[in-house]
Design a protein around this motif. Structure first.
Motif, mmCIF file in Angstrom:
data_model
loop_
_atom_site.group_PDB
_atom_site.id
_atom_site.type_symbol
_atom_site.label_atom_id
_atom_site.label_comp_id
_atom_site.label_asym_id
_atom_site.label_seq_id
_atom_site.Cartn_x
_atom_site.Cartn_y
_atom_site.Cartn_z
ATOM 1 N N ILE A 181 -1.691 5.180 -7.155
ATOM 2 C CA ILE A 181 -2.117 3.826 -6.795
ATOM 3 C C ILE A 181 -2.979 3.844 -5.535
ATOM 4 O O ILE A 181 -3.909 3.043 -5.387
ATOM 5 C CB ILE A 181 -0.881 2.915 -6.654
ATOM 6 N N LEU A 182 -2.740 4.804 -4.650
ATOM 7 C CA LEU A 182 -3.486 4.897 -3.398
ATOM 8 C C LEU A 182 -4.992 4.989 -3.629
ATOM 9 O O LEU A 182 -5.775 4.334 -2.949
ATOM 10 C CB LEU A 182 -3.014 6.128 -2.606
ATOM 11 N N HIS A 183 -5.405 5.777 -4.611
ATOM 12 C CA HIS A 183 -6.831 6.018 -4.828
ATOM 13 C C HIS A 183 -7.405 5.160 -5.951
ATOM 14 O O HIS A 183 -8.584 5.308 -6.297
ATOM 15 C CB HIS A 183 -7.068 7.495 -5.170
ATOM 16 N N SER A 184 -6.590 4.274 -6.538
ATOM 17 C CA SER A 184 -6.993 3.603 -7.780
ATOM 18 C C SER A 184 -7.569 2.212 -7.554
ATOM 19 O O SER A 184 -6.856 1.277 -7.198
ATOM 20 C CB SER A 184 -5.798 3.506 -8.733
ATOM 21 N N ARG A 188 -5.769 -1.878 -7.996
ATOM 22 C CA ARG A 188 -6.033 -3.057 -7.167
ATOM 23 C C ARG A 188 -6.509 -4.233 -8.021
ATOM 24 O O ARG A 188 -6.055 -5.358 -7.856
ATOM 25 C CB ARG A 188 -7.073 -2.734 -6.088
ATOM 26 N N SER A 189 -7.439 -3.958 -8.916
ATOM 27 C CA SER A 189 -7.950 -5.034 -9.774
ATOM 28 C C SER A 189 -6.844 -5.581 -10.672
ATOM 29 O O SER A 189 -6.729 -6.803 -10.869
ATOM 30 C CB SER A 189 -9.132 -4.527 -10.608
ATOM 31 N N ASP A 190 -6.016 -4.688 -11.227
ATOM 32 C CA ASP A 190 -4.920 -5.133 -12.082
ATOM 33 C C ASP A 190 -3.918 -5.998 -11.305
ATOM 34 O O ASP A 190 -3.461 -7.041 -11.811
ATOM 35 C CB ASP A 190 -4.181 -3.928 -12.677
ATOM 36 N N ILE A 191 -3.574 -5.573 -10.091
ATOM 37 C CA ILE A 191 -2.592 -6.334 -9.300
ATOM 38 C C ILE A 191 -3.116 -7.734 -9.004
ATOM 39 O O ILE A 191 -2.393 -8.732 -9.169
ATOM 40 C CB ILE A 191 -2.244 -5.575 -7.999
ATOM 41 N N HIS A 192 -4.371 -7.852 -8.575
ATOM 42 C CA HIS A 192 -4.941 -9.177 -8.294
ATOM 43 C C HIS A 192 -4.954 -10.048 -9.559
ATOM 44 O O HIS A 192 -4.622 -11.232 -9.507
ATOM 45 C CB HIS A 192 -6.360 -9.050 -7.730
ATOM 46 N N ALA A 193 -5.315 -9.450 -10.697
ATOM 47 C CA ALA A 193 -5.380 -10.217 -11.946
ATOM 48 C C ALA A 193 -3.985 -10.646 -12.400
ATOM 49 O O ALA A 193 -3.771 -11.804 -12.782
ATOM 50 C CB ALA A 193 -6.070 -9.396 -13.034
ATOM 51 N N LEU A 194 -3.030 -9.732 -12.364
ATOM 52 C CA LEU A 194 -1.666 -10.036 -12.833
ATOM 53 C C LEU A 194 -1.035 -11.146 -12.008
ATOM 54 O O LEU A 194 -0.412 -12.072 -12.556
ATOM 55 C CB LEU A 194 -0.804 -8.774 -12.764
ATOM 56 N N THR A 195 -1.187 -11.073 -10.686
ATOM 57 C CA THR A 195 -0.568 -12.105 -9.844
ATOM 58 C C THR A 195 -1.281 -13.445 -10.022
ATOM 59 O O THR A 195 -0.629 -14.495 -10.049
ATOM 60 C CB THR A 195 -0.568 -11.668 -8.364
ATOM 61 N N GLU A 201 6.725 -10.457 -12.084
ATOM 62 C CA GLU A 201 7.152 -9.205 -11.454
ATOM 63 C C GLU A 201 6.169 -8.082 -11.768
ATOM 64 O O GLU A 201 6.035 -7.655 -12.922
ATOM 65 C CB GLU A 201 8.563 -8.812 -11.912
ATOM 66 N N VAL A 202 5.489 -7.630 -10.709
ATOM 67 C CA VAL A 202 4.585 -6.479 -10.809
ATOM 68 C C VAL A 202 5.224 -5.343 -10.021
ATOM 69 O O VAL A 202 5.618 -5.514 -8.863
ATOM 70 C CB VAL A 202 3.189 -6.803 -10.241
ATOM 71 N N ARG A 203 5.358 -4.183 -10.656
ATOM 72 C CA ARG A 203 5.969 -3.028 -10.015
ATOM 73 C C ARG A 203 4.939 -1.912 -9.839
ATOM 74 O O ARG A 203 4.097 -1.703 -10.721
ATOM 75 C CB ARG A 203 7.140 -2.493 -10.861
ATOM 76 N N ALA A 204 5.025 -1.201 -8.725
ATOM 77 C CA ALA A 204 4.220 -0.011 -8.487
ATOM 78 C C ALA A 204 5.166 1.168 -8.376
ATOM 79 O O ALA A 204 6.117 1.132 -7.596
ATOM 80 C CB ALA A 204 3.402 -0.157 -7.208
ATOM 81 N N GLY A 213 0.114 1.293 1.803
ATOM 82 C CA GLY A 213 0.809 0.228 2.514
ATOM 83 C C GLY A 213 0.287 -1.131 2.080
ATOM 84 O O GLY A 213 -0.818 -1.252 1.547
ATOM 85 N N GLY A 214 1.090 -2.149 2.277
ATOM 86 C CA GLY A 214 0.635 -3.513 1.996
ATOM 87 C C GLY A 214 0.895 -4.005 0.591
ATOM 88 O O GLY A 214 0.547 -5.140 0.261
ATOM 89 N N LEU A 215 1.513 -3.180 -0.265
ATOM 90 C CA LEU A 215 1.768 -3.631 -1.632
ATOM 91 C C LEU A 215 2.747 -4.797 -1.682
ATOM 92 O O LEU A 215 2.587 -5.728 -2.478
ATOM 93 C CB LEU A 215 2.292 -2.467 -2.486
ATOM 94 N N GLU A 216 3.767 -4.749 -0.813
ATOM 95 C CA GLU A 216 4.753 -5.846 -0.803
ATOM 96 C C GLU A 216 4.086 -7.173 -0.468
ATOM 97 O O GLU A 216 4.416 -8.212 -1.046
ATOM 98 C CB GLU A 216 5.882 -5.541 0.190
ATOM 99 N N GLN A 217 3.117 -7.137 0.474
ATOM 100 C CA GLN A 217 2.408 -8.376 0.845
ATOM 101 C C GLN A 217 1.576 -8.917 -0.314
ATOM 102 O O GLN A 217 1.255 -10.100 -0.350
ATOM 103 C CB GLN A 217 1.501 -8.125 2.064
ATOM 104 N N MET A 218 1.223 -8.032 -1.262
ATOM 105 C CA MET A 218 0.486 -8.464 -2.453
ATOM 106 C C MET A 218 1.429 -8.947 -3.547
ATOM 107 O O MET A 218 0.989 -9.293 -4.648
ATOM 108 C CB MET A 218 -0.371 -7.309 -2.987
ATOM 109 N N GLY A 219 2.743 -8.977 -3.246
ATOM 110 C CA GLY A 219 3.708 -9.452 -4.224
ATOM 111 C C GLY A 219 4.180 -8.386 -5.193
ATOM 112 O O GLY A 219 4.641 -8.706 -6.292
#
Length: 324
Positions: A181-184, A188-195, A201-204, A213-219
């Motif tokens: 996920i760090l380099h992907s 990032r695009s999937d997380i923004h679209a899903l939320t 519930e989005v899991r990494a 870092g910062g994934l929790e802040q993205m939900g």
């Protein structure tokens, strides 16, 4: 590069002028693209209809970073829209002779380009091009086909189309994104679209070294244990290990990675019985995914490719219909 305050991808009416990122798009924008894509998919889901929506328009594929798969699907999508397609060999182009990126853009725009599909190793390059064109040629549109670690919006959108096709409703899903996920930019695009689409519930899932870092802040809920992360999920999105973007020893061997984070039939059984398995490709079999899963009944990896043509057609036809 951070998202800019004045959103350069929207025109003054709030319509898409360029597609640079999913971040900041409204649900209505995403729904419009997905609905338009569905009109291009044939009855069998295996064919994508040809339409004359961009006849007489010129689409320039500017790939400063190699990607045969993405470039080919954009080329097919452009031709299905009846557009003229120009693929530029950037390695042999003027940018290697000292000409700046924006000089190259200006010269190509003067050749009556209507749209640039841009893939670049530097995050933010498509933004810079779009902002420049907004000032100089607002009738020319930019599609980001992947920039650095930042965004890959059409891949994110085709992933959303695939999920909607098989699961119908986003608002009761658990979706797991697994791997590097760090380099992907896809993650990032999937997380923004899903939320944005209301997935509760989005899991990494991945090793600490590959979870930014910062994934929790993205939900997003993070898991370093694959078995825990996959429990009762509806959708599994596997990511390719991006060795070319890794610096230093972030991982043990490929065999060790597969032992901890490879998707096997046994691990897939932890998800819901009707869970679907996705992968943006190209796959590393035996590294992030077992062949028995990749070729199995729950994998929807090849339909993703077909849907990707329809989604890219939708994006280009929508952009071509907007005006500054």
């Amino acid at each position: 590069m951070a998202i800019l305050n004045n959103n350069p991808q929207l025109n003054k009416h709030g319509e898409l002028q360029h597609l640079l990122t999913i971040e900041g798009l409204k649900k209505a924008h995403i729904d419009h693209i997905l609905d338009t894509a569905s009109s291009f998919v044939g009855i069998s889901d295996r064919e994508v209809k040809k339409v004359p929506l961009m006849r007489g328009k010129s689409v320039f594929n500017l790939f400063f970073e190699n990607s045969t798969r993405t470039r080919t699907t954009f080329e097919i999508a452009s031709k299905r829209l009846s557009a003229d397609v120009i693929n530029l060999n950037i390695q042999a182009s003027s940018t290697t002779k000292g000409e700046s990126l924006l000089d190259t853009i200006d010269n190509l725009a003067a050749m009556h380009a209507d749209m640039f599909v841009v893939r670049h190793s530097q995050s933010g390059a498509p933004y810079m091009i779009a902002q420049h064109l907004n000032r100089t040629r607002s009738d020319v549109h930019v599609v980001n086909a992947g920039d650095g670690r930042h965004a890959h919006p059409t891949q994110g959108l085709l992933d959303m189309y695939t999920i909607r096709h098989y699961k119908k409703d986003f608002t009761n899903l658990r979706v797991a994104i697994v791997g590097d996920i760090l380099h992907s930019r896809v993650a990032r695009s999937d997380i923004h679209a899903l939320t944005t689409l209301g997935v509760p519930e989005v899991r990494a899932i991945g090793p600490h070294t590959l979870l930014p870092g910062g994934l929790e802040q993205m939900g997003v809920r993070t898991f370093t244990n694959m078995d825990e992360g996959l429990k009762d999920v509806d959708v599994i999105i596997m990511l390719r290990l991006q060795n070319e973007r890794m610096s230093g020893a972030l991982l043990p061997s490929a065999q060790e990675y597969f032992k901890s984070y490879g998707l096997t039939p046994e691990r897939l059984a932890l998800a819901k019985p009707d869970a679907i398995v996705m992968h943006p490709g190209p796959m590393n079999r035996g590294v992030e995914i077992d062949s028995a899963v990749a070729d199995g009944a729950q994998a929807v990896i090849l339909p993703q490719v077909t849907f990707g043509i329809a989604v890219r057609m939708a994006v280009m036809s929508i952009l071509a219909g907007t005006h500054a």
